[in-house]
Design a protein around this motif. Structure first.
Motif, PDB file in Angstrom:
ATOM      1  N   LEU A  61       0.831  -1.199   0.000  1.00 36.33           N
ATOM      2  CA  LEU A  61       0.000   0.000   0.000  1.00 36.33           C
ATOM      3  C   LEU A  61       0.872   1.258   0.000  1.00 36.33           C
ATOM      4  O   LEU A  61       0.646   2.182  -0.792  1.00 36.33           O
ATOM      5  N   VAL A  62       1.875   1.296   0.865  1.00 39.54           N
ATOM      6  CA  VAL A  62       2.773   2.455   0.915  1.00 39.54           C
ATOM      7  C   VAL A  62       3.523   2.594  -0.409  1.00 39.54           C
ATOM      8  O   VAL A  62       3.640   3.692  -0.964  1.00 39.54           O
ATOM      9  N   ALA A  63       4.002   1.477  -0.956  1.00 40.99           N
ATOM     10  CA  ALA A  63       4.713   1.508  -2.236  1.00 40.99           C
ATOM     11  C   ALA A  63       3.795   1.987  -3.366  1.00 40.99           C
ATOM     12  O   ALA A  63       4.234   2.718  -4.260  1.00 40.99           O
ATOM     13  N   SER A  64       2.530   1.590  -3.341  1.00 40.17           N
ATOM     14  CA  SER A  64       1.579   2.034  -4.370  1.00 40.17           C
ATOM     15  C   SER A  64       1.383   3.540  -4.327  1.00 40.17           C
ATOM     16  O   SER A  64       1.335   4.198  -5.374  1.00 40.17           O
ATOM     17  N   LEU A  65       1.259   4.088  -3.139  1.00 41.05           N
ATOM     18  CA  LEU A  65       1.119   5.545  -3.013  1.00 41.05           C
ATOM     19  C   LEU A  65       2.361   6.260  -3.525  1.00 41.05           C
ATOM     20  O   LEU A  65       2.268   7.260  -4.244  1.00 41.05           O
ATOM     21  N   SER A  66       3.531   5.751  -3.182  1.00 42.22           N
ATOM     22  CA  SER A  66       4.787   6.340  -3.618  1.00 42.22           C
ATOM     23  C   SER A  66       4.925   6.283  -5.136  1.00 42.22           C
ATOM     24  O   SER A  66       5.281   7.271  -5.790  1.00 42.22           O
ATOM     25  N   ALA A  67       4.637   5.117  -5.715  1.00 43.48           N
ATOM     26  CA  ALA A  67       4.773   4.944  -7.168  1.00 43.48           C
ATOM     27  C   ALA A  67       3.768   5.788  -7.931  1.00 43.48           C
ATOM     28  O   ALA A  67       4.104   6.383  -8.963  1.00 43.48           O
ATOM     29  N   CYS A  68       2.535   5.854  -7.453  1.00 39.83           N
ATOM     30  CA  CYS A  68       1.511   6.644  -8.136  1.00 39.83           C
ATOM     31  C   CYS A  68       1.910   8.119  -8.154  1.00 39.83           C
ATOM     32  O   CYS A  68       1.808   8.792  -9.184  1.00 39.83           O
TER      33      CYS A  68
END
Length: 156
Positions: A61-68
């Motif tokens: 979830l944290v990685a998804s926010l960062s990548a987006c």
């Protein structure tokens, strides 16, 4: 005019079944696959008896926010004529303590992007584009907790 719809498909398979291991003590390992992509090996957070060498849902979830954020940001910089030389983010998510029933939730995520641009004159606009990227990020717009940013922009 109706908006476009995008659909995403993944497949999760539990890989933690082990002969002789009582189910109560089951391994939490799983594999996520999607057509044309490498598999992602997952587990739960080690505090919940997961494998620390595998991705857990909270990491993702944290990685998804960062990548987006990064993808929107780079696109906005390209459209604005800002040449980005480097981008990295050290993101941090905070999940609140679980309730008596075992449920928990994220309280916040902080993104800390560090961006290097080619032209010093672009620094103010490059800083401002972080807000625009946040406002457009599909993932940040979908979560029910605050996602904040502590960006740094320097010239390379």
């Amino acid at each position: 005019m109706a908006g476009r719809t995008h659909t995403y498909h993944t497949h999760l398979a539990w890989t933690g079944a082990a002969a002789g291991l009582p189910f109560r003590n089951h391994r939490r390992d799983y594999r996520i696959t999607a057509p044309g992509k490498p598999p992602l090996e997952g587990s739960c957070d080690p505090v919940f008896r997961g494998d620390p060498s595998r991705w857990n849902p909270e990491d993702l979830l944290v990685a998804s926010l960062s990548a987006c954020h990064q993808l929107w940001y780079l696109g906005l910089c390209a459209a604005a004529g800002i040449e980005v030389l480097a981008y990295e983010d050290v993101a941090e998510g905070t999940m609140v303590e679980e309730s008596a029933g075992g449920a928990g939730q994220f309280a916040a995520v902080v993104l800390r992007p560090r961006v290097t641009v080619a032209n010093e004159a672009d620094i103010p606009r490059a800083m401002a584009l972080h807000k625009d990227a946040h406002d457009r990020c599909f993932i940040a717009r979908s979560v029910n907790f605050p996602v904040s940013h502590e960006p740094q922009v320097c010239v390379g």
